[in-house]
Design a protein around this motif. Structure first.
Motif, short mmCIF file in Angstrom:
data_model
loop_
_atom_site.label_atom_id
_atom_site.label_comp_id
_atom_site.label_asym_id
_atom_site.label_seq_id
_atom_site.Cartn_x
_atom_site.Cartn_y
_atom_site.Cartn_z
N ARG A 52 -0.17 2.22 11.98
CA ARG A 52 -0.39 1.66 13.32
C ARG A 52 -1.07 0.29 13.25
N TYR A 79 -5.73 4.39 21.34
CA TYR A 79 -4.69 3.45 21.75
C TYR A 79 -4.78 2.13 20.99
N ASP A 80 -3.78 1.27 21.20
CA ASP A 80 -3.74 -0.02 20.51
C ASP A 80 -4.99 -0.85 20.76
N GLU A 81 -5.47 -0.83 22.01
CA GLU A 81 -6.67 -1.64 22.31
C GLU A 81 -7.89 -1.15 21.53
N ASP A 82 -7.99 0.15 21.31
CA ASP A 82 -9.08 0.70 20.49
C ASP A 82 -8.97 0.21 19.05
N LEU A 138 0.49 -3.50 14.48
CA LEU A 138 -0.25 -4.47 15.31
C LEU A 138 -0.46 -5.81 14.58
N GLN A 180 -7.49 -2.52 18.04
CA GLN A 180 -7.78 -3.96 17.97
C GLN A 180 -9.28 -4.20 17.86
N ILE A 181 -10.05 -3.44 18.61
CA ILE A 181 -11.52 -3.58 18.57
C ILE A 181 -12.03 -3.23 17.17
N GLU A 196 -10.97 -6.07 14.69
CA GLU A 196 -11.76 -7.29 14.83
C GLU A 196 -13.18 -7.11 14.29
#
Length: 386
Positions: free
Chosen positions: A339, A370-373, A343, A375-376, A379
């Motif tokens: 995953r 989810y994808d936003e999790d 991304l 990404q955090i 980063e």
């Protein structure tokens, strides 16, 4: 015997009997055209005598369909058959579907009649229907609970009267697959004129066996399956069109085939669900939202190494979106790495080892990551690595 299995779709008739799924004329016509494009052989467009609206819908569909046989349902009543014939008159290919209950439950309780009287009424309704078309299907309602010897007498008599298809409904979803298969085999072996008609399976899902019974029926010699998109129908529903089509396709060793365009199955499922305002359960075979989703770590790892470890059908075969790797607290490192890669993050094994416990902390607080999790997490990891 030809091994084509005719697909008789009754989404617009039996499927519409689900509470809340009533269709107006425009909706029926739209779905009828889509079902013809899907490749169904026979479309049961409605029950013309039931209402003026249903008569009109069947009449309009009869005008529009060119390849698919348009069918109208009737009881063993002369007026029903006359009205069905009138509704179907514009059709290039038309079928009248008429019949009567044959089990002792129906004969005694519903009709307060006798086996001999029901046999005569069965023959009479077929003769009436043959006045209007040479494509007549007879249904022996509750055949699943009908004595086989009596059922064979009825089938022989209606074929002699002109029925070209004989429907053997398991109306209450009572039969076990071997019982239903044996019933079809009994008819093939004990009805002298059986070669003059196609036997049809119309199975209900009260015990969750509609699809299994239909497949048992064609293995035993039936050559038509009556079904609906998403398995819609009375009570627990009918045989699911998408299920029987893909079983036949997957089990090619059985030697059967259909004319259905499998790549349209998921789009058709969504169209019916939206039009009939009936959601599809997520775990529904072939067309459910989770049909091609993987969330267990063991499954995800195997799937990523070789899709066939956990998928016997490629989602593209049935017009579904690509398979999904769903991240939960049960997911493993390989799924997490996959995953992140989707991304655009190229993490090595060491990075994943560091990120995995952080991922589990998030996963333990949420049903799905989810994808936003991700990404955090990505980063923050990159910030620490600088």
């Amino acid at each position: 015997m030809d091994n084509k299995i005719f697909i008789f779709d009754t989404t617009l008739r039996d499927g519409e009997q689900v509470p809340g799924c009533k269709l107006n004329k425009k909706e029926k016509i739209e779905l009828a055209l889509e079902l013809e494009s899907l490749g169904v052989d026979i479309l049961e467009a409605g029950f013309p005598i039931s209402s003026p609206g249903d008569f009109e819908a069947v009449h309009e569909i009869a005008k529009l369909l060119k390849e698919t046989t348009v069918c109208g349902l009737s009881r063993a009543v002369q007026k029903d058959i006359e009205v069905a014939a009138e509704a179907l008159r514009p059709a290039e290919r038309r079928r009248i579907h008429t019949g009567i209950g044959t089990s002792d439950y129906h004969i005694r309780s519903k009709f307060n009649s006798t086996r001999e009287d029901i046999l005569q009424r069965a023959v009479q309704c077929v003769k009436w229907a043959r006045n209007y078309t040479d494509d007549v299907e007879f249904y022996a309602e509750d055949a699943g609970r009908t004595d086989n010897e009596y059922l064979a007498r009825v089938v022989e008599s209606v074929i002699a009267a002109g029925a070209t298809t004989v429907n053997i409904p398991d109306t209450t979803g009572y039969c076990l697959p071997h019982q239903y298969g044996e019933k079809i085999a009994y008819l093939i072996n004990n009805v002298p004129n059986i070669h003059k008609a196609v036997l049809s399976c119309h199975c209900h899902n009260d015990l969750g066996l509609a699809t299994a019974n239909s497949i048992a029926g064609i293995i035993a010699g039936a050559r038509q399956i009556e079904c609906t998109i998403n398995g819609l129908g009375e009570r627990a529903g009918n045989t699911s069109l998408e299920e029987v089509v893909m079983i036949i396709k997957q089990h090619g060793h059985l030697g059967f085939y259909t004319e259905i365009n499998a790549m349209q199955l998921n789009p058709m499922s969504r169209k019916v669900s939206e039009t009939m305002r009936m959601p599809v359960q997520p775990n529904k075979a072939i067309v459910g939202a989770n049909a091609f989703s993987h969330s267990s770590g063991i499954h995800q790892d195997g799937f990523l190494k070789d899709t066939q470890t956990y998928e016997i059908i490629a989602p593209e075969e049935v017009g579904a979106e690509s398979s999904k790797i769903v991240l939960t607290a049960r997911s493993g490192r390989s799924a997490l790495a996959y995953r992140f890669q989707k991304l655009g993050h190229q993490f090595n094994r060491n990075d994943i080892d560091i990120l995995y416990p952080l991922f589990l902390d998030v996963a333990d607080t949420k049903k799905e990551v989810y994808d936003e999790d991700l990404q955090i997490l990505a980063e923050s990891h990159k910030m620490v690595s600088i």
